[in-house]
Scaffold this motif. Structure first.
Motif, PDB file in Angstrom:
ATOM      1  N   VAL A   7      -0.972  -7.454  98.649  1.00  0.00           N
ATOM      2  CA  VAL A   7      -1.669  -6.266  99.149  1.00  0.00           C
ATOM      3  C   VAL A   7      -2.490  -6.699 100.355  1.00  0.00           C
ATOM      4  O   VAL A   7      -3.369  -7.548 100.236  1.00  0.00           O
ATOM      5  N   GLY A   8      -2.137  -6.171 101.513  1.00  0.00           N
ATOM      6  CA  GLY A   8      -2.806  -6.593 102.739  1.00  0.00           C
ATOM      7  C   GLY A   8      -2.604  -8.083 102.944  1.00  0.00           C
ATOM      8  O   GLY A   8      -1.503  -8.599 102.827  1.00  0.00           O
ATOM      9  N   ALA A   9      -3.691  -8.794 103.205  1.00  0.00           N
ATOM     10  CA  ALA A   9      -3.632 -10.234 103.442  1.00  0.00           C
ATOM     11  C   ALA A   9      -3.743 -11.055 102.158  1.00  0.00           C
ATOM     12  O   ALA A   9      -3.750 -12.277 102.207  1.00  0.00           O
ATOM     13  N   TYR A  10      -3.827 -10.399 101.003  1.00  0.00           N
ATOM     14  CA  TYR A  10      -4.081 -11.086  99.740  1.00  0.00           C
ATOM     15  C   TYR A  10      -2.867 -11.085  98.811  1.00  0.00           C
ATOM     16  O   TYR A  10      -2.108 -10.130  98.764  1.00  0.00           O
ATOM     17  N   ALA A  11      -2.770 -12.144  98.025  1.00  0.00           N
ATOM     18  CA  ALA A  11      -1.825 -12.190  96.910  1.00  0.00           C
ATOM     19  C   ALA A  11      -2.605 -11.856  95.637  1.00  0.00           C
ATOM     20  O   ALA A  11      -3.785 -12.177  95.518  1.00  0.00           O
ATOM     21  N   ILE A  12      -1.923 -11.220  94.704  1.00  0.00           N
ATOM     22  CA  ILE A  12      -2.487 -10.925  93.393  1.00  0.00           C
ATOM     23  C   ILE A  12      -1.556 -11.612  92.407  1.00  0.00           C
ATOM     24  O   ILE A  12      -0.409 -11.206  92.242  1.00  0.00           O
ATOM     25  N   GLU A  13      -2.026 -12.667  91.793  1.00  0.00           N
ATOM     26  CA  GLU A  13      -1.186 -13.513  90.949  1.00  0.00           C
ATOM     27  C   GLU A  13      -1.444 -13.230  89.477  1.00  0.00           C
ATOM     28  O   GLU A  13      -2.537 -13.461  88.973  1.00  0.00           O
ATOM     29  N   GLY A  14      -0.437 -12.698  88.811  1.00  0.00           N
ATOM     30  CA  GLY A  14      -0.539 -12.461  87.385  1.00  0.00           C
ATOM     31  C   GLY A  14      -1.220 -11.159  87.027  1.00  0.00           C
ATOM     32  O   GLY A  14      -1.300 -10.227  87.826  1.00  0.00           O
ATOM     33  N   PRO A  58      -6.665  -7.229  86.629  1.00  0.00           N
ATOM     34  CA  PRO A  58      -6.968  -5.804  86.457  1.00  0.00           C
ATOM     35  C   PRO A  58      -7.107  -5.067  87.796  1.00  0.00           C
ATOM     36  O   PRO A  58      -7.562  -5.642  88.790  1.00  0.00           O
ATOM     37  N   ALA A  59      -6.735  -3.794  87.786  1.00  0.00           N
ATOM     38  CA  ALA A  59      -6.826  -2.961  88.990  1.00  0.00           C
ATOM     39  C   ALA A  59      -8.243  -2.928  89.547  1.00  0.00           C
ATOM     40  O   ALA A  59      -8.435  -2.896  90.765  1.00  0.00           O
ATOM     41  N   SER A  60      -9.240  -2.946  88.673  1.00  0.00           N
ATOM     42  CA  SER A  60     -10.629  -2.905  89.149  1.00  0.00           C
ATOM     43  C   SER A  60     -10.975  -4.140  89.983  1.00  0.00           C
ATOM     44  O   SER A  60     -11.730  -4.046  90.953  1.00  0.00           O
ATOM     45  N   ASP A  61     -10.423  -5.292  89.634  1.00  0.00           N
ATOM     46  CA  ASP A  61     -10.665  -6.502  90.429  1.00  0.00           C
ATOM     47  C   ASP A  61      -9.967  -6.422  91.784  1.00  0.00           C
ATOM     48  O   ASP A  61     -10.501  -6.873  92.798  1.00  0.00           O
ATOM     49  N   VAL A  62      -8.762  -5.847  91.808  1.00  0.00           N
ATOM     50  CA  VAL A  62      -8.038  -5.696  93.074  1.00  0.00           C
ATOM     51  C   VAL A  62      -8.818  -4.756  93.992  1.00  0.00           C
ATOM     52  O   VAL A  62      -9.001  -5.050  95.176  1.00  0.00           O
ATOM     53  N   ALA A  63      -9.324  -3.660  93.449  1.00  0.00           N
ATOM     54  CA  ALA A  63     -10.124  -2.723  94.249  1.00  0.00           C
ATOM     55  C   ALA A  63     -11.383  -3.405  94.786  1.00  0.00           C
ATOM     56  O   ALA A  63     -11.736  -3.235  95.956  1.00  0.00           O
ATOM     57  N   ARG A  64     -12.041  -4.183  93.954  1.00  0.00           N
ATOM     58  CA  ARG A  64     -13.252  -4.908  94.391  1.00  0.00           C
ATOM     59  C   ARG A  64     -12.908  -5.909  95.492  1.00  0.00           C
ATOM     60  O   ARG A  64     -13.639  -6.033  96.487  1.00  0.00           O
ATOM     61  N   GLU A 124     -14.714  -5.840  99.115  1.00  0.00           N
ATOM     62  CA  GLU A 124     -15.564  -6.945  99.570  1.00  0.00           C
ATOM     63  C   GLU A 124     -14.909  -7.805 100.650  1.00  0.00           C
ATOM     64  O   GLU A 124     -15.600  -8.445 101.427  1.00  0.00           O
ATOM     65  N   ARG A 125     -13.594  -7.881 100.653  1.00  0.00           N
ATOM     66  CA  ARG A 125     -12.818  -8.657 101.627  1.00  0.00           C
ATOM     67  C   ARG A 125     -13.344 -10.085 101.828  1.00  0.00           C
ATOM     68  O   ARG A 125     -13.688 -10.496 102.943  1.00  0.00           O
ATOM     69  N   PRO A 126     -13.412 -10.872 100.759  1.00  0.00           N
ATOM     70  CA  PRO A 126     -13.879 -12.254 100.910  1.00  0.00           C
ATOM     71  C   PRO A 126     -12.861 -13.121 101.645  1.00  0.00           C
ATOM     72  O   PRO A 126     -11.680 -12.774 101.733  1.00  0.00           O
ATOM     73  N   GLN A 127     -13.345 -14.245 102.145  1.00  0.00           N
ATOM     74  CA  GLN A 127     -12.458 -15.223 102.783  1.00  0.00           C
ATOM     75  C   GLN A 127     -11.683 -15.906 101.669  1.00  0.00           C
ATOM     76  O   GLN A 127     -12.198 -16.823 101.025  1.00  0.00           O
ATOM     77  N   ALA A 128     -10.481 -15.463 101.413  1.00  0.00           N
ATOM     78  CA  ALA A 128      -9.673 -15.991 100.321  1.00  0.00           C
ATOM     79  C   ALA A 128      -8.220 -15.627 100.566  1.00  0.00           C
ATOM     80  O   ALA A 128      -7.923 -14.804 101.441  1.00  0.00           O
ATOM     81  N   VAL A 129      -7.338 -16.234  99.783  1.00  0.00           N
ATOM     82  CA  VAL A 129      -5.916 -15.906  99.891  1.00  0.00           C
ATOM     83  C   VAL A 129      -5.427 -15.092  98.705  1.00  0.00           C
ATOM     84  O   VAL A 129      -4.412 -14.406  98.808  1.00  0.00           O
ATOM     85  N   ALA A 130      -6.122 -15.187  97.558  1.00  0.00           N
ATOM     86  CA  ALA A 130      -5.576 -14.534  96.374  1.00  0.00           C
ATOM     87  C   ALA A 130      -6.601 -14.332  95.280  1.00  0.00           C
ATOM     88  O   ALA A 130      -7.642 -14.983  95.257  1.00  0.00           O
ATOM     89  N   LEU A 131      -6.232 -13.442  94.371  1.00  0.00           N
ATOM     90  CA  LEU A 131      -6.863 -13.319  93.061  1.00  0.00           C
ATOM     91  C   LEU A 131      -5.810 -13.734  92.050  1.00  0.00           C
ATOM     92  O   LEU A 131      -4.636 -13.401  92.217  1.00  0.00           O
ATOM     93  N   LEU A 149      -9.612 -15.404  88.994  1.00  0.00           N
ATOM     94  CA  LEU A 149     -10.081 -16.422  89.926  1.00  0.00           C
ATOM     95  C   LEU A 149      -9.844 -15.987  91.362  1.00  0.00           C
ATOM     96  O   LEU A 149      -8.777 -15.447  91.683  1.00  0.00           O
ATOM     97  N   LEU A 150     -10.800 -16.264  92.225  1.00  0.00           N
ATOM     98  CA  LEU A 150     -10.658 -16.058  93.655  1.00  0.00           C
ATOM     99  C   LEU A 150     -10.237 -17.400  94.239  1.00  0.00           C
ATOM    100  O   LEU A 150     -10.925 -18.404  94.048  1.00  0.00           O
ATOM    101  N   ILE A 151      -9.113 -17.419  94.931  1.00  0.00           N
ATOM    102  CA  ILE A 151      -8.560 -18.666  95.463  1.00  0.00           C
ATOM    103  C   ILE A 151      -8.766 -18.698  96.974  1.00  0.00           C
ATOM    104  O   ILE A 151      -8.358 -17.771  97.683  1.00  0.00           O
TER     105      ILE A 151
END
Length: 151
Positions: free
Chosen positions: A84-91, A94-100, A104-111, A134-136
């Motif tokens: 989704v966008g610039a992020y990977a969502i691995e495994g 929850p949808a609430s974490d993806v929305a957050r 917030e758009r942290p400097q990260a590659v994935a949740l 986890l935020l990676i």
């Protein structure tokens, strides 16, 4: 002259608002890569759709190249990878974490919700256990992003 300036200002504002609409809508779209034989992935996709996401599902027999392309180390692997966008969502995140994440758009590659935590979205039939997301970051390091009790 003043009326003309106000109309121009209003028109410029309307154009600016209209141009932000598609960007917001794109935040609710993702592509999920899963193996053909995984049923719990279908449960996670259903969870995301119920939360208002548009999910395109692409089946692949090997997800490791997708994780690698997204910068997700294998040690954080789940049974599916979404983008989704610039992020990977691995495994089973929850949808609430993806929305957050997108708010917030942290400097990260994935949740990631590594493995297949019982009680996570799509894994409700496996029981209930506390788990974390986890935020990676770009170096492959992880920090706890969310804590969940399961189902």
């Amino acid at each position: 002259m003043r009326a003309r300036l106000n109309r121009r200002t209003l028109l410029a504002g309307a154009v600016a608002l209209a141009s932000t609409g598609p960007a917001v809508a794109q935040d609710r779209r993702m592509t999920a890569y899963k193996t053909p034989w995984c049923g719990c992935c279908d449960g996670w996709v259903a969870h995301m759709r119920e939360a208002g996401w548009t999910v395109e599902v692409i089946e692949r027999e090997d997800l490791a190249p997708i994780r690698a392309r997204q910068g997700v180390p294998d040690r954080y692997a789940g049974c599916h990878t979404a983008v989704v966008g610039a992020y990977a969502i691995e495994g089973h995140v929850p949808a609430s974490d993806v929305a957050r994440l997108l708010r917030e758009r942290p400097q990260a590659v994935a949740l990631a919700a590594p493995g297949m935590p019982a009680g996570s979205p799509g894994m409700e039939a496996a029981g209930r256990q506390p788990y974390v997301t986890l935020l990676i970051d770009r170096r492959g390091q992880a920090a706890v992003f969310g804590r969940h009790n399961g189902a």
